[in-house]
Design a protein around this motif. Structure first.
Motif, mmCIF file in Angstrom:
data_model
loop_
_atom_site.group_PDB
_atom_site.id
_atom_site.type_symbol
_atom_site.label_atom_id
_atom_site.label_comp_id
_atom_site.label_asym_id
_atom_site.label_seq_id
_atom_site.Cartn_x
_atom_site.Cartn_y
_atom_site.Cartn_z
ATOM 1 N N LEU A 68 23.762 60.799 45.740
ATOM 2 C CA LEU A 68 24.176 60.077 44.544
ATOM 3 C C LEU A 68 25.540 60.582 44.123
ATOM 4 N N ALA A 69 26.486 59.672 43.945
ATOM 5 C CA ALA A 69 27.823 60.028 43.485
ATOM 6 C C ALA A 69 28.077 59.381 42.132
ATOM 7 N N ALA B 16 30.461 63.711 39.920
ATOM 8 C CA ALA B 16 29.624 64.742 40.527
ATOM 9 C C ALA B 16 28.722 64.142 41.602
ATOM 10 N N VAL B 17 28.423 64.953 42.620
ATOM 11 C CA VAL B 17 27.592 64.491 43.727
ATOM 12 C C VAL B 17 26.287 65.284 43.742
ATOM 13 N N THR B 18 25.189 64.585 43.815
ATOM 14 C CA THR B 18 23.863 65.193 43.884
ATOM 15 C C THR B 18 23.197 64.775 45.182
ATOM 16 N N VAL B 19 22.516 65.733 45.804
ATOM 17 C CA VAL B 19 21.791 65.449 47.044
ATOM 18 C C VAL B 19 20.307 65.683 46.799
ATOM 19 N N GLU B 20 19.495 64.722 47.184
ATOM 20 C CA GLU B 20 18.045 64.858 47.042
ATOM 21 C C GLU B 20 17.412 65.076 48.410
ATOM 22 N N MET B 21 16.631 66.154 48.513
ATOM 23 C CA MET B 21 15.960 66.500 49.758
ATOM 24 C C MET B 21 14.763 65.572 50.011
ATOM 25 N N ALA C 117 28.393 54.448 39.631
ATOM 26 C CA ALA C 117 27.557 55.299 40.471
ATOM 27 C C ALA C 117 27.269 54.592 41.777
ATOM 28 N N ALA C 118 27.059 55.347 42.819
ATOM 29 C CA ALA C 118 26.725 54.777 44.113
ATOM 30 C C ALA C 118 25.739 55.697 44.809
ATOM 31 N N THR C 119 24.852 55.127 45.592
ATOM 32 C CA THR C 119 23.893 55.912 46.342
ATOM 33 C C THR C 119 24.010 55.614 47.820
ATOM 34 N N GLY C 120 23.638 56.573 48.623
ATOM 35 C CA GLY C 120 23.668 56.422 50.070
ATOM 36 C C GLY C 120 22.798 57.473 50.707
ATOM 37 N N SER C 121 23.101 57.797 51.932
ATOM 38 C CA SER C 121 22.305 58.750 52.695
ATOM 39 C C SER C 121 23.223 59.766 53.360
ATOM 40 N N HIS D 93 32.995 56.113 51.435
ATOM 41 C CA HIS D 93 32.989 55.028 50.449
ATOM 42 C C HIS D 93 31.920 55.224 49.372
ATOM 43 N N ILE D 94 30.914 56.032 49.642
ATOM 44 C CA ILE D 94 29.924 56.350 48.611
ATOM 45 C C ILE D 94 30.587 57.139 47.490
ATOM 46 N N LEU D 95 31.368 58.160 47.870
ATOM 47 C CA LEU D 95 32.056 58.982 46.884
ATOM 48 C C LEU D 95 33.112 58.164 46.151
#
Length: 286
Positions: A102-103, A138-143, A110-114, A129-131
Motif C-alpha cells: 500500500l502506497a 508512506a509505504v506499508t507492506v502486509e505479510m 492511495a494505490a495497492t499492489g503486490s 507505478h504503485i508508488l
C-alpha cells in the motif's frame, strides 16, 4: 470496430472486496475488519489490437469482476481435467512469499499492489507505478499472515517500472527463487500470484503466450513476457512463476479493449531485467 481506450478500470457486475471499505479505500487502517488479519489471509501503439495499462488499484475507484465458485460443482466441474501436480506445488511454495503493498492513503491518493522478496536482506520487488500513484506517501507492506510493516523505499526506476522496498528483519520473508535468464519458453505453464482487487494470495494459471513482446513499461518501450494468466488491478508487482516455482517475471500491465479489464493478455517484466535493475538499485541504496 472496437475502440481501444485503455482505461484500465474493469467493468461489469460490480464487486467490492471485503478488504475495501464502503468508499472503495483499502481497509489498512482497520486491523480487525470483523476478523483478525491472519484469519482473513487463510480463508502510443503497444499492440495492434489493444492498449497496455498499469495494474495497481487506486483508492476511491470501485473494482469490477465476477466472483466465481458460489455454486456447488456440477457434472462439468466433476469431469474437468485435474490440475497438474507441479502447479499445485509451485503455488504452495510461492504464496507465502508474496506480499501486499500500500502506497499513500493517509489523506491523499492511495494505490495497492503486490511484491515479493528477492533476497535474505528483506528487499522486496514491486512496481514503481504503485508508488507513483500513491503520491510518494508512506509505504506499508502486509505479510501473508496479516502482519504489517512500514517499508523503506530503497530506490525507484521509473524507466523500467520497478522499485525496491525493504522491511525489517522481523518480517522473515523467504526470497522466491528466480529463473535463470533466457530459460523461459513459449507454451510453458505459469502462475500469476498477487492481490487482485484486494484479494490477497490469489493464484491464476496460464501459459507463456509470447516472449520479447515490445510494450511500454514505465517511461520506456521494453521487451515483456506475454501471458494469458488472468491478472487484474492489484496484481502489479507480483511474481509470474513457472511450474518449478521460479519467478520468470514481474506482472505489470494488461491489454484492454474499451477499458474492459483483463482480456487474457497480460505482460510481465522479464526476470533478467528485474534482477539487473534490482542489483543496481540495491547497490546504490543499500
Amino acid at each position: 470496430m472496437a475502440v481501444q481506450t485503455g482505461l484500465g478500470e474493469p467493468r461489469g457486475p460490480w464487486f467490492l472486496s471485503p478488504e475495501l471499505g464502503p468508499d472503495g479505500r483499502p481497509r489498512w487502517d482497520v486491523p480487525g475488519s470483523g476478523q483478525e488479519p491472519s484469519r482473513r489471509r487463510r480463508g502510443g501503439r503497444l499492440l495492434a489490437a489493444a492498449a497496455v495499462v498499469a495494474l495497481s488499484t487506486v483508492s476511491g475507484a470501485a473494482a469490477g469482476g465476477w466472483v466465481a465458485g458460489h455454486d456447488a460443482p456440477g457434472p462439468a466441474a466433476a469431469s474437468a481435467a485435474p490440475v497438474p501436480a507441479e502447479l499445485v506445488t509451485a503455488a504452495r511454495k510461492t504464496v507465502p512469499g508474496v506480499v501486499s503493498v500500500l502506497a499513500g492513503g493517509a489523506s491523499g491518493s492511495a494505490a495497492t499492489g503486490s511484491g515479493f522478496a528477492i533476497d535474505n536482506q528483506q528487499h522486496i520487488i514491486t512496481n514503481d507505478h504503485i508508488l507513483a500513484k500513491g503520491g510518494g506517501g508512506a509505504v506499508t507492506v502486509e505479510m501473508p499472515d496479516g502482519r504489517r510493516f512500514a517499508a523503506e523505499v530503497v530506490g525507484r526506476e521509473p524507466g523500467s517500472d520497478l522499485a525496491v522496498l525493504r522491511v525489517p528483519a522481523a518480517a522473515g520473508l523467504a526470497p522466491l527463487p528466480l529463473a535463470k535468464p533466457r530459460t523461459t519458453r513459449v507454451g510453458e505453464p505459469v502462475l500469476a500470484v498477487g492481490s487482485p482487487l484486494g484479494l490477497t494470495g490469489t493464484v491464476t494459471a496460464g501459459i507463456v503466450s509470447a516472449l520479447d513482446r515490445q510494450v511500454r513499461l514505465g517511461t520506456n518501450r521494453r521487451s515483456a513476457v506475454q501471458t494469458d494468466a488472468s491478472i487484474n488491478p492489484g496484481n502489479s508487482g507480483g511474481p509470474l512463476v513457472n511450474a518449478r516455482g521460479e519467478v520468470v517475471g514481474v506482472n505489470t500491465a494488461i491489454a484492454t479493449i474499451d477499458g474492459n479489464g483483463s482480456i487474457g493478455i497480460g505482460f510481465a517484466i522479464p526476470i533478467d531485467q528485474v534482477q539487473q535493475t534490482a542489483d543496481t538499485i540495491i547497490g546504490k541504496g543499500g
